[in-house]
Design a protein around this motif. Structure first.
Motif, mmCIF file in Angstrom:
data_model
loop_
_atom_site.group_PDB
_atom_site.id
_atom_site.type_symbol
_atom_site.label_atom_id
_atom_site.label_comp_id
_atom_site.label_asym_id
_atom_site.label_seq_id
_atom_site.Cartn_x
_atom_site.Cartn_y
_atom_site.Cartn_z
ATOM 1 N N LEU A 170 6.480 2.542 2.703
ATOM 2 C CA LEU A 170 5.203 2.399 3.277
ATOM 3 C C LEU A 170 4.906 0.682 2.720
ATOM 4 C CD1 LEU A 170 3.010 5.453 2.400
ATOM 5 C CD2 LEU A 170 3.596 4.426 4.443
ATOM 6 N N THR A 171 4.055 0.107 3.842
ATOM 7 C CA THR A 171 3.806 -1.108 3.268
ATOM 8 C C THR A 171 2.273 -1.154 3.279
ATOM 9 O OG1 THR A 171 5.878 -1.915 4.267
ATOM 10 C CG2 THR A 171 4.090 -3.564 3.713
ATOM 11 N N VAL A 172 1.639 -1.670 2.415
ATOM 12 C CA VAL A 172 0.193 -2.019 2.177
ATOM 13 C C VAL A 172 -0.049 -3.507 1.824
ATOM 14 C CG1 VAL A 172 -1.884 -1.597 0.799
ATOM 15 C CG2 VAL A 172 -0.192 0.199 0.856
ATOM 16 N N SER A 173 -0.659 -4.139 3.096
ATOM 17 C CA SER A 173 -1.014 -5.496 3.043
ATOM 18 C C SER A 173 -2.428 -5.736 2.926
ATOM 19 C CB SER A 173 -0.094 -6.182 4.151
ATOM 20 O OG SER A 173 -0.401 -5.624 5.415
ATOM 21 N N SER A 174 -2.783 -6.779 2.222
ATOM 22 C CA SER A 174 -4.236 -7.231 2.132
ATOM 23 C C SER A 174 -4.473 -8.640 2.248
ATOM 24 C CB SER A 174 -4.698 -6.476 0.906
ATOM 25 O OG SER A 174 -5.976 -7.171 0.633
ATOM 26 N N ASP A 175 -5.631 -8.957 2.974
ATOM 27 C CA ASP A 175 -5.973 -10.323 3.078
ATOM 28 C C ASP A 175 -6.613 -10.828 1.796
ATOM 29 O OD1 ASP A 175 -4.752 -10.414 5.687
ATOM 30 O OD2 ASP A 175 -6.772 -9.892 6.383
ATOM 31 N N ASN A 176 -7.465 -9.790 1.228
ATOM 32 C CA ASN A 176 -8.106 -10.254 -0.140
ATOM 33 C C ASN A 176 -7.348 -9.876 -1.433
ATOM 34 O OD1 ASN A 176 -10.369 -10.197 1.788
ATOM 35 N ND2 ASN A 176 -10.923 -8.136 1.371
ATOM 36 N N ASN A 177 -8.043 -10.055 -2.620
ATOM 37 C CA ASN A 177 -7.284 -9.525 -3.623
ATOM 38 C C ASN A 177 -7.042 -7.975 -3.698
ATOM 39 O OD1 ASN A 177 -7.514 -12.093 -4.350
ATOM 40 N ND2 ASN A 177 -9.114 -11.952 -5.930
ATOM 41 N N PHE A 178 -5.885 -7.817 -4.039
ATOM 42 C CA PHE A 178 -5.539 -6.278 -4.184
ATOM 43 C C PHE A 178 -4.743 -5.817 -5.547
ATOM 44 C CE2 PHE A 178 -3.534 -2.341 -2.697
ATOM 45 C CZ PHE A 178 -4.427 -1.601 -2.365
ATOM 46 N N SER A 179 -4.821 -4.993 -6.226
ATOM 47 C CA SER A 179 -4.423 -4.695 -7.450
ATOM 48 C C SER A 179 -2.849 -3.879 -7.133
ATOM 49 C CB SER A 179 -5.210 -4.049 -8.455
ATOM 50 O OG SER A 179 -4.325 -3.643 -9.628
ATOM 51 N N LYS A 180 -1.981 -4.203 -7.664
ATOM 52 C CA LYS A 180 -0.647 -3.402 -7.763
ATOM 53 C C LYS A 180 -0.792 -2.168 -8.430
ATOM 54 C CE LYS A 180 4.205 -3.975 -8.617
ATOM 55 N NZ LYS A 180 5.089 -4.630 -9.190
ATOM 56 N N ARG A 181 -1.537 -2.143 -9.433
ATOM 57 C CA ARG A 181 -1.847 -1.065 -10.644
ATOM 58 C C ARG A 181 -2.765 -0.086 -9.542
ATOM 59 N NH1 ARG A 181 -1.376 0.465 -15.700
ATOM 60 N NH2 ARG A 181 -0.455 -1.390 -16.415
ATOM 61 N N TYR A 182 -3.524 -0.479 -8.902
ATOM 62 C CA TYR A 182 -4.577 0.261 -8.028
ATOM 63 C C TYR A 182 -3.794 1.144 -7.105
ATOM 64 C CZ TYR A 182 -8.122 2.046 -5.115
ATOM 65 O OH TYR A 182 -9.033 2.768 -4.185
ATOM 66 N N LEU A 183 -2.449 0.505 -6.438
ATOM 67 C CA LEU A 183 -1.832 1.081 -5.546
ATOM 68 C C LEU A 183 -1.085 2.192 -6.287
ATOM 69 C CD1 LEU A 183 -0.686 1.378 -2.603
ATOM 70 C CD2 LEU A 183 0.903 -0.317 -3.071
ATOM 71 N N LYS A 184 -0.345 1.864 -7.590
ATOM 72 C CA LYS A 184 0.446 2.746 -8.347
ATOM 73 C C LYS A 184 -0.493 4.070 -8.881
ATOM 74 C CE LYS A 184 3.138 3.202 -12.438
ATOM 75 N NZ LYS A 184 3.796 2.447 -13.584
ATOM 76 N N TYR A 185 -1.754 3.864 -9.064
ATOM 77 C CA TYR A 185 -2.765 4.869 -9.442
ATOM 78 C C TYR A 185 -2.935 5.618 -8.203
ATOM 79 C CZ TYR A 185 -7.532 6.837 -9.713
ATOM 80 O OH TYR A 185 -8.561 7.500 -9.798
ATOM 81 N N LEU A 186 -3.158 5.228 -7.046
ATOM 82 C CA LEU A 186 -3.357 6.215 -5.909
ATOM 83 C C LEU A 186 -2.038 7.066 -5.711
ATOM 84 C CD1 LEU A 186 -5.448 3.896 -3.671
ATOM 85 C CD2 LEU A 186 -6.071 5.830 -4.817
ATOM 86 N N THR A 187 -1.008 6.305 -5.844
ATOM 87 C CA THR A 187 0.353 6.938 -5.481
ATOM 88 C C THR A 187 0.494 8.309 -6.411
ATOM 89 O OG1 THR A 187 1.162 4.995 -4.718
ATOM 90 C CG2 THR A 187 2.904 6.812 -5.037
ATOM 91 N N LYS A 188 0.236 7.918 -7.669
ATOM 92 C CA LYS A 188 0.303 9.107 -8.862
ATOM 93 C C LYS A 188 -0.619 10.189 -8.340
ATOM 94 C CE LYS A 188 0.965 7.687 -13.035
ATOM 95 N NZ LYS A 188 0.841 6.434 -14.229
ATOM 96 N N LYS A 189 -1.690 9.603 -8.173
ATOM 97 C CA LYS A 189 -2.900 10.848 -7.638
ATOM 98 C C LYS A 189 -2.339 11.710 -6.468
ATOM 99 C CE LYS A 189 -7.747 11.198 -7.163
ATOM 100 N NZ LYS A 189 -8.902 10.159 -7.215
ATOM 101 N N TYR A 190 -1.674 10.988 -5.779
ATOM 102 C CA TYR A 190 -1.200 11.741 -4.439
ATOM 103 C C TYR A 190 -0.115 12.935 -4.785
ATOM 104 C CZ TYR A 190 1.845 12.875 -0.359
ATOM 105 O OH TYR A 190 2.394 13.666 0.566
ATOM 106 N N LEU A 191 0.906 12.337 -5.754
ATOM 107 C CA LEU A 191 1.947 13.166 -6.215
ATOM 108 C C LEU A 191 1.422 14.389 -7.041
ATOM 109 C CD1 LEU A 191 4.402 10.584 -7.549
ATOM 110 C CD2 LEU A 191 4.626 11.978 -5.441
ATOM 111 N N LYS A 192 0.061 14.155 -7.837
ATOM 112 C CA LYS A 192 -0.590 15.184 -8.629
ATOM 113 C C LYS A 192 -1.017 16.317 -7.676
ATOM 114 C CE LYS A 192 -1.838 16.947 -12.669
ATOM 115 N NZ LYS A 192 -0.826 17.534 -13.459
ATOM 116 N N LYS A 193 -1.856 15.780 -6.616
ATOM 117 C CA LYS A 193 -2.195 16.460 -5.782
ATOM 118 C C LYS A 193 -1.393 17.561 -5.079
ATOM 119 C CE LYS A 193 -5.272 16.495 -1.696
ATOM 120 N NZ LYS A 193 -5.806 15.623 -0.492
#
Length: 124
Positions: free
Chosen positions: A66-89
């Motif tokens: 999966l590739t997440v690309s952003s024009d604005n500021n985007f945190s790598k840690r936020y992407l990790k947080y969401l991925t971990k949330k998905y795994l927990k769910k």
């Protein structure tokens, strides 16, 4: 001459692209990459609103990545947080972990915990 006139625009950051490599879990059919893509599209917040990606953020899928690309500021840690949330769910957080790749700093990998090492320690 005015001061600072020669300096470029401040506060502008070029677009960033992060990749999540889900190769091993998808091959073992533990998780579905399409559901992770949908989860990210629904949960990524842009301007304080979840799911309103617009043109600022794009989530694309290519086989096991999966590739997440952003024009604005985007945190790598936020992407990790969401991925971990998905795994927990989906109740696979006990077996999988999200690790930054050694080769490229913009890549996360989903890897299995080393259970064999833990079992060897418990037997001793």
């Amino acid at each position: 001459m005015s001061r600072g006139a020669a300096a470029g625009p401040k506060g502008k950051k070029k677009g960033v692209a992060f990749t999540i490599d889900c190769g091993k879990p998808v091959e073992d059919k533990i998780m579905d990459i399409a559901s992770l893509e949908k989860f990210l599209q629904e949960r990524i917040k842009v301007g304080g609103k979840a799911g309103a990606l617009g043109d600022a953020v794009t989530v694309t899928r290519d086989k096991n990545k999966l590739t997440v690309s952003s024009d604005n500021n985007f945190s790598k840690r936020y992407l990790k947080y969401l991925t971990k949330k998905y795994l927990k769910k989906h109740n696979v957080r006990d077996w999988l972990r999200v690790i930054a790749s050694n080769k490229d700093r913009n890549v996360y990998e989903l890897r299995y915990f080393n259970i064999a090492e833990n079992e060897a320690e418990e037997e001793d």
